[in-house]
Design an enzyme around this catalytic site. Structure first.
Site, PDB file in Angstrom:
ATOM      1  N   GLY A   7       0.868  -1.178   0.000  1.00 35.18           N
ATOM      2  CA  GLY A   7       0.000   0.000   0.000  1.00 35.18           C
ATOM      3  C   GLY A   7       0.902   1.224   0.000  1.00 35.18           C
ATOM      4  N   GLY A  12       1.042   4.154   3.979  1.00 33.56           N
ATOM      5  CA  GLY A  12       2.160   3.320   3.537  1.00 33.56           C
ATOM      6  C   GLY A  12       3.378   4.149   3.155  1.00 33.56           C
ATOM      7  N   ARG A 151      -1.556   9.485  20.435  1.00 35.01           N
ATOM      8  CA  ARG A 151      -2.604  10.525  20.404  1.00 35.01           C
ATOM      9  C   ARG A 151      -3.032  10.903  21.826  1.00 35.01           C
ATOM     10  NH1 ARG A 151      -6.007   8.156  15.226  1.00 35.01           N
ATOM     11  NH2 ARG A 151      -4.872   9.362  13.661  1.00 35.01           N
ATOM     12  N   HIS A 175      -9.388  -0.800  18.536  1.00 36.82           N
ATOM     13  CA  HIS A 175      -8.918   0.430  17.898  1.00 36.82           C
ATOM     14  C   HIS A 175     -10.091   1.286  17.396  1.00 36.82           C
ATOM     15  CE1 HIS A 175      -6.488   3.114  15.523  1.00 36.82           C
ATOM     16  NE2 HIS A 175      -6.913   2.637  14.371  1.00 36.82           N
TER      17      HIS A 175
HETATM   18  N1  LIG Z   1      -4.427   1.022  12.250  1.00 33.35           N
HETATM   19  C1  LIG Z   1      -4.354   2.346  12.261  1.00 33.35           C
HETATM   20  O1  LIG Z   1      -4.013   2.952  13.279  1.00 33.35           O
HETATM   21  C2  LIG Z   1      -4.672   3.123  11.006  1.00 33.35           C
HETATM   22  C3  LIG Z   1      -4.449   4.504  10.929  1.00 33.35           C
HETATM   23  C4  LIG Z   1      -4.707   5.169   9.744  1.00 33.35           C
HETATM   24  C5  LIG Z   1      -5.212   4.466   8.652  1.00 33.35           C
HETATM   25  N2  LIG Z   1      -5.444   3.146   8.771  1.00 33.35           N
HETATM   26  C6  LIG Z   1      -5.958   2.347   7.635  1.00 33.35           C
HETATM   27  O2  LIG Z   1      -4.865   2.109   6.736  1.00 33.35           O
HETATM   28  C7  LIG Z   1      -5.403   1.886   5.426  1.00 33.35           C
HETATM   29  C8  LIG Z   1      -4.669   2.787   4.433  1.00 33.35           C
HETATM   30  O3  LIG Z   1      -4.991   4.143   4.664  1.00 33.35           O
HETATM   31  P1  LIG Z   1      -4.430   5.271   3.679  1.00 33.35           P
HETATM   32  O4  LIG Z   1      -4.871   6.562   4.229  1.00 33.35           O
HETATM   33  O5  LIG Z   1      -3.017   5.022   3.382  1.00 33.35           O
HETATM   34  O6  LIG Z   1      -5.296   4.944   2.354  1.00 33.35           O
HETATM   35  P2  LIG Z   1      -4.860   5.283   0.850  1.00 33.35           P
HETATM   36  O7  LIG Z   1      -6.111   5.159   0.028  1.00 33.35           O
HETATM   37  O8  LIG Z   1      -4.103   6.544   0.792  1.00 33.35           O
HETATM   38  O9  LIG Z   1      -3.877   4.093   0.483  1.00 33.35           O
HETATM   39  C9  LIG Z   1      -4.280   2.768   0.378  1.00 33.35           C
HETATM   40  C10 LIG Z   1      -3.502   2.151  -0.777  1.00 33.35           C
HETATM   41  O10 LIG Z   1      -3.779   0.748  -0.829  1.00 33.35           O
HETATM   42  C11 LIG Z   1      -3.712   0.386  -2.197  1.00 33.35           C
HETATM   43  N3  LIG Z   1      -4.325  -0.925  -2.402  1.00 33.35           N
HETATM   44  C12 LIG Z   1      -5.637  -1.238  -2.458  1.00 33.35           C
HETATM   45  N4  LIG Z   1      -5.781  -2.557  -2.695  1.00 33.35           N
HETATM   46  C13 LIG Z   1      -4.539  -3.076  -2.765  1.00 33.35           C
HETATM   47  C14 LIG Z   1      -4.027  -4.386  -2.967  1.00 33.35           C
HETATM   48  N5  LIG Z   1      -4.833  -5.430  -3.137  1.00 33.35           N
HETATM   49  N6  LIG Z   1      -2.684  -4.556  -3.002  1.00 33.35           N
HETATM   50  C15 LIG Z   1      -1.846  -3.526  -2.825  1.00 33.35           C
HETATM   51  N7  LIG Z   1      -2.264  -2.246  -2.617  1.00 33.35           N
HETATM   52  C16 LIG Z   1      -3.605  -2.041  -2.597  1.00 33.35           C
HETATM   53  C17 LIG Z   1      -4.422   1.515  -2.921  1.00 33.35           C
HETATM   54  O11 LIG Z   1      -4.112   1.543  -4.309  1.00 33.35           O
HETATM   55  C18 LIG Z   1      -3.886   2.724  -2.158  1.00 33.35           C
HETATM   56  O12 LIG Z   1      -2.748   3.285  -2.784  1.00 33.35           O
HETATM   57  C19 LIG Z   1      -6.899   2.149   5.543  1.00 33.35           C
HETATM   58  O13 LIG Z   1      -7.596   0.930   5.715  1.00 33.35           O
HETATM   59  C20 LIG Z   1      -7.013   2.994   6.797  1.00 33.35           C
HETATM   60  O14 LIG Z   1      -8.289   2.915   7.383  1.00 33.35           O
HETATM   61  C21 LIG Z   1      -5.193   2.468   9.914  1.00 33.35           C
END
Ligand SMILES: NC(=O)c1ccc[n+]([C@@H]2O[C@H](COP(=O)([O-])OP(=O)(O)OC[C@H]3O[C@@H](n4cnc5c(N)ncnc54)[C@H](O)[C@@H]3O)[C@@H](O)[C@H]2O)c1
Length: 309
Positions: A7, A12, A151, A175
């Protein structure tokens, strides 16, 4: 050391940027399904190497997992982020398929990798990763409490007028906005209980603001946050690759600890070269125990949704 971040979106790419700046790996692979995105971001980051003075080699890949071969640690951030008004739980349908597929692909080329799950709903995605891969439990770590605890320290620092780095504070449980438990009773400011300096009202406010920390940012930014989530992911990578044995709240498989089993939930764990190495099982009071059990019930019902997909 070789690290892969799956990602190349907001979280990422930020996580990868932190890993490179800290030189946590010789090789860092960024992989995304979107054509050219990971390659482009990898190149952009490499063009900061001469300015920032790091030696990590970053490469990008459009869904070619052979490039991730032999990774020691893999961070999964692929999946939809939430939009304003959405809960993390609403992402389950799409993200479950993505996380399961990514785990399969990763293990084909990196059978010994330690996996850090960031995609939401993170507690359920961590459980899914554990169930679908059958890996030893210590190699699956969900990142949520690490961010929520940071946070929490931020919110405390705003009220105390102090440095967040001087605070010790942890958030346990799920979470989700309603499932996380900021444990203010245990929070200290350089060993002094913060409760000595905060009114009851302030304490309630801090806990409430911590719980909606993610939602507040989603409303402001229009999508979910990435600087702190990316840095939190990198902090876990650092503790693994440097075998630091730092104590972080992470989502891990519970087998009786805190009275829970067959669930992945946020508890304090020691993170080192073997993944999560030890759960620190400390005594919660009756009120905290009740909150923890409620949190577990909510996460368990989200896990049950996996069976219907
Ligand atoms: N656990 C935490 O504390 C936390 C905090 C923030 C965000 N998140 C989660 O992290 C995830 C990513 O958030 P983001 O803001 O980076 O989103 P984003 O949309 O900016 O990035 C997600 C990326 O995943 C890619 N992707 C989708 N399917 C894929 C696959 N099968 N293989 C490879 N890549 C793939 C997309 O093309 C995209 O570039 C979300 O699910 C978000 O809710 C979790």
């Amino acid at each position: 050391m070789k690290v892969t971040v799956v990602g190349a979106g907001a979280v990422g790419a930020t996580c990868a940027d932190n890993i490179a700046r800290k030189e946590l790996a010789q090789e860092l692979v960024l992989l995304d399904i979107k054509e050219g995105l990971a390659e482009g971001k990898a190149q952009d980051m490499m063009q900061t190497a001469a300015l920032l003075g790091f030696d990590t080699r970053i490469t990008g890949s459009t869904n070619d997992y052979s490039k991730t071969a032999g990774s020691d640690v893999v961070v999964i951030t692929s999946g939809l982020p939430r939009k304003p008004g959405m809960t993390r739980e609403e992402l389950i349908g799409t993200n479950a398929g993505i996380v399961k597929g990514v785990c399969e692909n990763i293990l084909k080329y990196s059978p010994d990798a330690i996996i850090i799950v960031i995609s939401n709903p993170m507690d359920t995605m961590t459980y899914l990763a554990l169930q679908s891969t059958g890996l030893p439990k210590n190699r699956i770590i969900g990142m949520g409490g690490t961010l929520d605890s940071s946070r929490f320290k931020y919110q405390l620092s705003q009220h105390l007028g102090c440095s967040p780095a001087d605070l010790n504070a942890l958030v346990v449980g799920g979470h989700g906005d309603t499932t996380m438990i900021p444990l203010i009773r245990f929070a200290t400011w350089n060993s002094i209980p913060v409760t000595d300096y905060l009114t009851e009202e302030q304490q309630k406010q801090i806990v409430a603001d911590t719980m909606v920390g993610g939602a507040t940012l989603t409303k402001l930014i229009g999508t979910s946050a990435w600087y702190a989530p990316g840095a939190a992911g990198a902090a876990l990578v650092e503790s693994i690759v440097r075998d630091e044995k730092k104590l972080f709240t992470c989502c891990v498989s519970l087998e009786g600890e805190y009275g829970q089993s067959d669930i992945c939930l946020g508890v304090p764990v020691v993170i080192g070269k073997n993944g999560w190495e030890k759960i620190v099982d400390f005594k919660l009071n009756d009120e905290e125990k009740e909150l923890f059990n409620k949190s577990a019930d909510a996460v368990r019902s989200m896990n049950d949704v996996l069976k219907t997909l």
